[in-house]
Design a protein around this motif. Structure first.
Motif, PDB file in Angstrom:
ATOM      1  N   TRP A  51     -13.742   1.582  -1.542  1.00 32.33           N
ATOM      2  CA  TRP A  51     -12.410   1.079  -1.883  1.00 32.33           C
ATOM      3  C   TRP A  51     -11.784   0.261  -0.756  1.00 32.33           C
ATOM      4  N   LYS A  52     -12.130   0.538   0.479  1.00 27.62           N
ATOM      5  CA  LYS A  52     -11.515  -0.198   1.588  1.00 27.62           C
ATOM      6  C   LYS A  52     -11.913  -1.672   1.549  1.00 27.62           C
ATOM      7  N   ALA A  86     -10.317  -3.325  -1.437  1.00 24.81           N
ATOM      8  CA  ALA A  86      -8.901  -3.608  -1.215  1.00 24.81           C
ATOM      9  C   ALA A  86      -8.736  -4.844  -0.344  1.00 24.81           C
ATOM     10  N   VAL A 126      -2.768  -3.718  -6.389  1.00 24.23           N
ATOM     11  CA  VAL A 126      -2.625  -2.422  -5.712  1.00 24.23           C
ATOM     12  C   VAL A 126      -2.691  -1.287  -6.725  1.00 24.23           C
ATOM     13  N   LEU A 127      -1.933  -1.446  -7.821  1.00 28.28           N
ATOM     14  CA  LEU A 127      -1.883  -0.381  -8.820  1.00 28.28           C
ATOM     15  C   LEU A 127      -3.252  -0.168  -9.470  1.00 28.28           C
ATOM     16  N   SER A 128      -3.884  -1.266  -9.869  1.00 30.22           N
ATOM     17  CA  SER A 128      -5.153  -1.104 -10.585  1.00 30.22           C
ATOM     18  C   SER A 128      -6.240  -0.572  -9.653  1.00 30.22           C
ATOM     19  N   THR A 188      -5.826   1.354  -7.022  1.00 29.83           N
ATOM     20  CA  THR A 188      -5.571   2.775  -6.777  1.00 29.83           C
ATOM     21  C   THR A 188      -6.117   3.611  -7.925  1.00 29.83           C
ATOM     22  N   VAL A 189      -5.758   3.223  -9.147  1.00 25.58           N
ATOM     23  CA  VAL A 189      -6.195   3.996 -10.313  1.00 25.58           C
ATOM     24  C   VAL A 189      -7.713   3.957 -10.454  1.00 25.58           C
ATOM     25  N   THR A 221      -9.952   3.529  -8.104  1.00 23.45           N
ATOM     26  CA  THR A 221     -10.562   4.347  -7.051  1.00 23.45           C
ATOM     27  C   THR A 221     -10.509   5.829  -7.417  1.00 23.45           C
ATOM     28  N   LEU A 222      -9.326   6.265  -7.913  1.00 27.24           N
ATOM     29  CA  LEU A 222      -9.174   7.674  -8.270  1.00 27.24           C
ATOM     30  C   LEU A 222     -10.111   8.058  -9.419  1.00 27.24           C
ATOM     31  N   THR A 266      -3.532  -0.815 -15.996  1.00 29.23           N
ATOM     32  CA  THR A 266      -2.572  -0.592 -14.915  1.00 29.23           C
ATOM     33  C   THR A 266      -2.236  -1.893 -14.198  1.00 29.23           C
TER      34      THR A 266
END
Lengths: 164, 121
Positions: A53-54, A57, A85-87, A89-90, A92-93, A112
């Motif tokens: 994810w890093k 991003a 940012v929102l998409s 984050t989701v 990655t989770l 998202t």
């Protein structure tokens, strides 16, 4: 942080690919603002699965800044960053939960992404009625995420043997 | 592909589509013909125009200009100085709750019902 030259080159290439895809995408319109296929997300799904994810991003934010500088405005930067940012984050989770495939992760990202843009649009204009677009954008985001997820999964599969 | 993941994917797709289509239906059913459009710039009201009379207005904001045309009971953005031109590509509107949005210029045009009734809420 020391980045290997090979990785740096790969990330630069991915960023360029994402920028080209967002340029191509700007010609595809469905008559509803914000409704997009999300072609650059193919690159993000690939990066998320291959590197993490890093790195995703970093490429995603750089992509937002550069495309806004080249083809957009300061405002379009705010929209794309909020969505990204929102998409991310989701996505990655969901990837970490290990319950969904690339397709599911990408669909959640698509929806998202649109939700983030709508939130910024409401915050900037102060017009709450923009939220009425959300159902349309959610359907669009689901279908777009499906296509992007399938495409991303194919690319991940085919580049599996390539050493990064 | 992992069968369990495929199942989860399908559930996700089904839930997303169902919820958004249901919301879409609610929005579509609650729509009715509006009587006037409210134009906002930077979140503040700029002007109100009735949909019943044809007119052409140039909305001047600090960020640029938008040309709003009201014709045959429909409002449409026909030209704008913004770089993406998304507002121009939107379809014309006439039902309350529908809006034309020009994000770069921070201009919105929203159809509301008559009698000064606010449709928010």
């Amino acid at each position: 942080m020391r980045i290997k030259t090979k990785k740096l080159a790969l990330l630069g290439m991915c960023c360029a690919a994402a920028m080209i895809l967002s340029y191509v995408e700007s010609f595809i319109s469905f008559g509803v603002p914000g409704l997009k296929v999300g072609l650059p997300n193919i690159v993000m799904v690939f990066l998320l699965y291959r590197l993490g994810w890093k790195e995703t991003a970093a490429v995603s934010l750089l992509r937002c800044v550069l495309t806004s500088l080249l083809f957009g405005t300061v405002m379009s930067l705010a929209y794309s960053i909020a969505g990204a940012v929102l998409s991310l984050t989701v996505m990655t989770l969901l990837k970490k939960s290990d319950k969904f495939s690339e397709v599911g992760v990408s669909i959640a990202g698509g929806i998202t992404h649109n939700a983030g843009q709508i939130a910024v649009a409401i915050a900037v204009t102060g017009v709450e009625e923009i939220a009425y677009y959300m159902p349309v954008l959610a359907v669009g985001g689901t279908l777009a995420g499906l296509v992007i997820g399938v495409a991303g999964a194919m690319i991940i599969k085919r580049l599996k043997k390539v050493n990064i | 592909m992992d069968k369990k993941k495929l199942l989860h994917d399908l559930i996700l797709i089904a839930v997303c589509l169902f919820v958004s289509l249901a919301l879409w239906a609610v929005v579509a059913l609650s729509k009715e013909k509006g009587e006037l459009v409210v134009v906002t710039v930077n979140g503040e009201e700029y002007a109100r125009y009735p949909l019943s009379e044809d007119r052409e207005e140039i909305i001047v904001s600090e960020n640029g200009k938008n040309v709003l045309v009201i014709k045959d009971g429909y409002a449409d953005m026909t030209d704008a100085t913004c770089p993406d031109g998304l507002c121009v590509r939107q379809h014309r509107i006439n039902e309350s709750g529908e809006s034309l949005v020009c994000l770069p210029n921070k201009v919105t045009v929203t159809v509301v019902g008559g009698d000064g009734v606010d449709i928010i809420g």
